[in-house]
Design a protein around this motif. Structure first.
Motif, PDB file in Angstrom:
ATOM      1  N   ALA A   1     -58.364  -8.150 -86.395  1.00 29.35           N
ATOM      2  CA  ALA A   1     -57.595  -7.044 -86.967  1.00 29.35           C
ATOM      3  C   ALA A   1     -56.939  -6.264 -85.844  1.00 29.35           C
ATOM      4  N   LEU A   2     -55.796  -5.651 -86.145  1.00 35.54           N
ATOM      5  CA  LEU A   2     -55.085  -4.822 -85.180  1.00 35.54           C
ATOM      6  C   LEU A   2     -54.670  -3.526 -85.867  1.00 35.54           C
ATOM      7  N   TYR A   3     -54.958  -2.400 -85.198  1.00 35.94           N
ATOM      8  CA  TYR A   3     -54.707  -1.068 -85.742  1.00 35.94           C
ATOM      9  C   TYR A   3     -53.635  -0.362 -84.915  1.00 35.94           C
ATOM     10  N   VAL A   4     -52.640   0.240 -85.603  1.00 42.10           N
ATOM     11  CA  VAL A   4     -51.508   0.892 -84.930  1.00 42.10           C
ATOM     12  C   VAL A   4     -51.401   2.339 -85.415  1.00 42.10           C
ATOM     13  N   HIS A   5     -51.444   3.280 -84.482  1.00 40.06           N
ATOM     14  CA  HIS A   5     -51.495   4.709 -84.796  1.00 40.06           C
ATOM     15  C   HIS A   5     -50.127   5.290 -85.127  1.00 40.06           C
ATOM     16  N   GLY A   6     -50.128   6.569 -85.471  1.00 40.56           N
ATOM     17  CA  GLY A   6     -48.906   7.267 -85.833  1.00 40.56           C
ATOM     18  C   GLY A   6     -48.310   8.077 -84.698  1.00 40.56           C
ATOM     19  N   LEU A   7     -47.199   8.774 -84.988  1.00 42.86           N
ATOM     20  CA  LEU A   7     -46.491   9.590 -84.009  1.00 42.86           C
ATOM     21  C   LEU A   7     -47.410  10.681 -83.477  1.00 42.86           C
ATOM     22  N   GLY A   8     -47.586  10.707 -82.159  1.00 43.87           N
ATOM     23  CA  GLY A   8     -48.461  11.702 -81.550  1.00 43.87           C
ATOM     24  C   GLY A   8     -49.928  11.334 -81.592  1.00 43.87           C
ATOM     25  N   GLY A   9     -50.268  10.211 -82.227  1.00 47.07           N
ATOM     26  CA  GLY A   9     -51.662   9.793 -82.329  1.00 47.07           C
ATOM     27  C   GLY A   9     -52.049   8.845 -81.215  1.00 47.07           C
TER      28      GLY A   9
ATOM     29  N   PRO B   1     -43.821 -12.922 -90.434  1.00 44.21           N
ATOM     30  CA  PRO B   1     -44.890 -13.071 -91.432  1.00 44.21           C
ATOM     31  C   PRO B   1     -46.028 -13.968 -90.980  1.00 44.21           C
ATOM     32  N   GLU B   2     -45.756 -14.900 -90.077  1.00 42.44           N
ATOM     33  CA  GLU B   2     -46.806 -15.816 -89.634  1.00 42.44           C
ATOM     34  C   GLU B   2     -47.875 -15.125 -88.789  1.00 42.44           C
ATOM     35  N   LEU B   3     -47.617 -13.882 -88.376  1.00 43.66           N
ATOM     36  CA  LEU B   3     -48.574 -13.155 -87.538  1.00 43.66           C
ATOM     37  C   LEU B   3     -49.501 -12.245 -88.329  1.00 43.66           C
ATOM     38  N   VAL B   4     -49.299 -12.131 -89.651  1.00 42.39           N
ATOM     39  CA  VAL B   4     -50.010 -11.117 -90.438  1.00 42.39           C
ATOM     40  C   VAL B   4     -50.734 -11.758 -91.619  1.00 42.39           C
ATOM     41  N   ARG B   5     -52.047 -11.555 -91.693  1.00 38.87           N
ATOM     42  CA  ARG B   5     -52.857 -12.055 -92.812  1.00 38.87           C
ATOM     43  C   ARG B   5     -52.783 -11.100 -93.992  1.00 38.87           C
ATOM     44  N   THR B   6     -53.124  -9.841 -93.739  1.00 29.18           N
ATOM     45  CA  THR B   6     -52.981  -8.790 -94.736  1.00 29.18           C
ATOM     46  C   THR B   6     -52.398  -7.574 -94.036  1.00 29.18           C
TER      47      THR B   6
ATOM     48  N   LEU C   1     -53.350  -6.490 -90.230  1.00 27.41           N
ATOM     49  CA  LEU C   1     -52.588  -5.464 -89.532  1.00 27.41           C
ATOM     50  C   LEU C   1     -52.669  -4.139 -90.284  1.00 27.41           C
ATOM     51  N   PHE C   2     -52.988  -3.069 -89.550  1.00 28.06           N
ATOM     52  CA  PHE C   2     -53.114  -1.724 -90.105  1.00 28.06           C
ATOM     53  C   PHE C   2     -52.113  -0.805 -89.414  1.00 28.06           C
ATOM     54  N   GLY C   3     -51.497   0.101 -90.167  1.00 31.62           N
ATOM     55  CA  GLY C   3     -50.602   1.081 -89.572  1.00 31.62           C
ATOM     56  C   GLY C   3     -50.661   2.400 -90.304  1.00 31.62           C
ATOM     57  N   ASN C   4     -50.689   3.480 -89.546  1.00 27.83           N
ATOM     58  CA  ASN C   4     -50.671   4.836 -90.108  1.00 27.83           C
ATOM     59  C   ASN C   4     -49.388   5.536 -89.670  1.00 27.83           C
TER      60      ASN C   4
ATOM     61  N   GLY D   1     -47.002   4.137 -87.204  1.00 26.29           N
ATOM     62  CA  GLY D   1     -47.596   2.808 -87.103  1.00 26.29           C
ATOM     63  C   GLY D   1     -47.410   1.996 -88.367  1.00 26.29           C
ATOM     64  N   GLY D   2     -47.319   2.670 -89.512  1.00 21.57           N
ATOM     65  CA  GLY D   2     -47.051   1.974 -90.762  1.00 21.57           C
ATOM     66  C   GLY D   2     -45.655   1.385 -90.785  1.00 21.57           C
ATOM     67  N   ALA D   3     -44.668   2.159 -90.300  1.00 18.02           N
ATOM     68  CA  ALA D   3     -43.300   1.636 -90.217  1.00 18.02           C
ATOM     69  C   ALA D   3     -43.233   0.456 -89.257  1.00 18.02           C
ATOM     70  N   VAL D   4     -43.946   0.583 -88.129  1.00 12.00           N
ATOM     71  CA  VAL D   4     -43.973  -0.507 -87.153  1.00 12.00           C
ATOM     72  C   VAL D   4     -44.619  -1.749 -87.769  1.00 12.00           C
ATOM     73  N   ALA D   5     -45.730  -1.559 -88.492  1.00 12.38           N
ATOM     74  CA  ALA D   5     -46.441  -2.682 -89.099  1.00 12.38           C
ATOM     75  C   ALA D   5     -45.589  -3.377 -90.157  1.00 12.38           C
ATOM     76  N   VAL D   6     -44.841  -2.614 -90.945  1.00  8.32           N
ATOM     77  CA  VAL D   6     -43.936  -3.216 -91.930  1.00  8.32           C
ATOM     78  C   VAL D   6     -42.885  -4.063 -91.221  1.00  8.32           C
ATOM     79  N   HIS D   7     -42.355  -3.547 -90.130  1.00 11.02           N
ATOM     80  CA  HIS D   7     -41.343  -4.284 -89.371  1.00 11.02           C
ATOM     81  C   HIS D   7     -41.909  -5.612 -88.878  1.00 11.02           C
ATOM     82  N   VAL D   8     -43.145  -5.579 -88.356  1.00  8.28           N
ATOM     83  CA  VAL D   8     -43.777  -6.811 -87.868  1.00  8.28           C
ATOM     84  C   VAL D   8     -44.021  -7.780 -89.017  1.00  8.28           C
ATOM     85  N   ALA D   9     -44.610  -7.278 -90.108  1.00 15.14           N
ATOM     86  CA  ALA D   9     -44.959  -8.152 -91.228  1.00 15.14           C
ATOM     87  C   ALA D   9     -43.726  -8.723 -91.912  1.00 15.14           C
ATOM     88  N   GLY D  10     -42.638  -7.944 -91.972  1.00 15.07           N
ATOM     89  CA  GLY D  10     -41.434  -8.412 -92.637  1.00 15.07           C
ATOM     90  C   GLY D  10     -40.666  -9.446 -91.833  1.00 15.07           C
ATOM     91  N   LEU D  11     -40.689  -9.294 -90.504  1.00  9.08           N
ATOM     92  CA  LEU D  11     -39.890 -10.175 -89.650  1.00  9.08           C
ATOM     93  C   LEU D  11     -40.689 -11.293 -89.004  1.00  9.08           C
TER      94      LEU D  11
END
Length: 324
Positions: free
Chosen positions: A48-56, A132-137, A114-117, A120-130
Motif C-alpha cells: 500500500a502507498l499513502y499520499v498526504h494533503g497540502l501542508g501535510g 491503471p496497471e499500478l493501482v489495485r484499489t 493507493l490512498f490519498g487525502n 494527495g487524493g487528486a494526485v492519486a486519481v491522476h495516477v490511477a486514471g493514467l
C-alpha cells in the motif's frame, strides 16, 4: 456508485495510539524523498502507498496504516517540498503524480493499494486514471478534486496571494508572525470537526511538524506554488482537453472508496459525492461530525470501510478466476 459498507469493528486491532512509523531518506531522481514504512504483521499482506494533503506529511497516515497492517504492507511518502522531502522543481498535480509513479516503480511494489487525502487524493486519481496497471484499489479521503466556489473553503482566503508577484514572500512573513503553538491550533481547527478526538500525543507531533516547517526555507514557496497548481488544475477541469481531472477520474479502473466529512472546512463537501459518481467502480461514505482528515479523526471507521473494500475486491477476483 454505491454506499460503502463497514468491516466488523471487533475484527480490528485493539485501540492504541502508535508513534509515527520510522522513516528514511531515499534519493530518487536526484532529490531526497522521505518515506515512512508501516511493516505488515502478516505474511500475505499486500503493498500500500499513502499520499498526504497540502501542508501535510506522511505522519497523517500513522493511525490508519497501523490499523491496516495485518492486511497491507504500508509506505507513506512526503511529497516534494513537504514533510522531510527536499523541494521539487514543479508543484503541480502531474508533477506530484509523476513522483508517486516513480516511487512505485523504484520500490518495485506495484500494483499498490493507493490512498490519498485532499491534494494527495487528486494526485492519486491522476495516477490511477493514467497508470491503471499500478493501482489495485484506490481510497480517497476528502479528495481535492475541482470545485469553483471557494467560499466553501477556508483556503479561499489564500486566493489573493496567487495574484501577488512573489506571494510566497508574504506568506513566509505571515508565518513568521505566528508562534508554532498558534499555528498548530489553527491547522487543527481547520482540519478537524471535533478537537476532542485529537490525543495529546498527536497534538505534540503536530507541533513538531510545524517546527520542521519553520526551519525549512523552501516550505512557504512550496505551499503557495502547490496551491496555485491546484487552483490551476481546477480551472482546467472545466475547459475542453485531456487534462481535466474529472475526465481522468472517469478513466479510473480500480475499485474505489471515497470518504468525505460533512464538516469539511477545506474542500467543498459536494466534491466527494461528485468524485464517487465520476469514478466507475466506486463506494461512497459521508461521515457526520467529521472534518477534512477522516483518516486521523476517525481512523477506525475509515479502516473498517477500507477492509470491506479489500474483502469485496478479493471476492470479485475469486469469482473472476472461477469464471475463467
Amino acid at each position: 456508485m454505491k454506499r460503502a459498507a463497514l468491516w466488523p469493528e471487533h475484527l480490528l486491532p485493539p485501540h492504541h495510539v502508535p508513534p509515527p512509523w520510522p522513516g528514511r531518506e531515499v534519493r530518487l531522481d536526484g532529490t531526497v524523498t522521505y518515506v515512512r514504512d508501516t511493516p505488515a504483521t502478516s505474511a500475505d499482506a499486500e503493498p500500500a502507498l499513502y499520499v498526504h494533503g497540502l501542508g501535510g506529511s506522511s505522519q497523517n497516515w500513522t493511525d490508519l496504516a497501523g490499523l491496516l497492517a495485518h492486511r497491507l504492507d504500508g509506505q507513506a511518502i512526503d511529497l516534494p517540498g513537504f514533510g522531510r522531502s527536499e523541494p521539487g522543481r514543479r508543484y503541480t498535480i502531474p508533477a506530484f503524480a509523476e513522483r508517486v509513479v516513480r516511487w512505485i516503480e523504484h520500490s518495485d511494489r506495484g500494483p499498490v493499494h493507493l490512498f490519498g487525502n485532499s491534494l494527495g487524493g487528486a494526485v492519486a486519481v491522476h495516477v490511477a486514471g493514467l497508470r491503471p496497471e499500478l493501482v489495485r484499489t484506490l481510497t480517497l479521503v476528502s479528495p481535492a478534486l475541482p470545485f469553483l466556489d471557494f467560499r466553501r473553503s477556508l483556503q479561499g482566503r489564500m486566493l489573493p496571494l496567487l495574484a501577488i508577484p512573489r506571494g510566497e514572500r508574504l506568506a513566509a512573513w505571515r508565518l513568521a508572525q505566528l508562534a508554532p503553538e498558534v499555528m498548530v491550533q489553527q491547522v487543527l481547527e481547520a482540519c478537524f470537526a471535533d478537537l476532542t478526538r485529537i490525543s495529546e500525543q498527536r497534538r505534540q507531533e503536530a507541533l513538531e511538524e510545524i517546527r520542521v516547517r519553520y526551519e525549512a526555507a523552501h516550505y512557504t514557496a512550496a505551499y503557495v506554488r502547490t496551491f496555485r497548481g491546484l487552483v490551476s488544475s481546477f480551472l482546467r477541469s472545466y475547459l475542453p482537453g485531456a487534462g481535466s481531472m474529472w475526465r481522468i477520474a472517469a478513466a479510473v479502473q480500480a475499485p474505489t472508496l471515497v470518504v468525505g466529512g460533512l464538516q469539511d472546512k477545506l474542500v467543498d463537501v459536494r466534491v466527494a459525492p461528485q468524485a464517487a459518481r465520476a469514478i466507475p467502480d466506486s463506494r461512497l461514505m459521508m461521515l457526520e461530525g467529521v472534518g477534512h482528515v477522516a483518516q486521523v479523526e476517525v481512523p477506525r471507521t475509515v479502516a473498517r470501510a477500507v477492509l470491506h473494500l479489500l474483502a469485496e475486491t478479493e471476492e470479485a477476483g475469486r469469482r473472476s478466476d472461477m469464471a475463467g
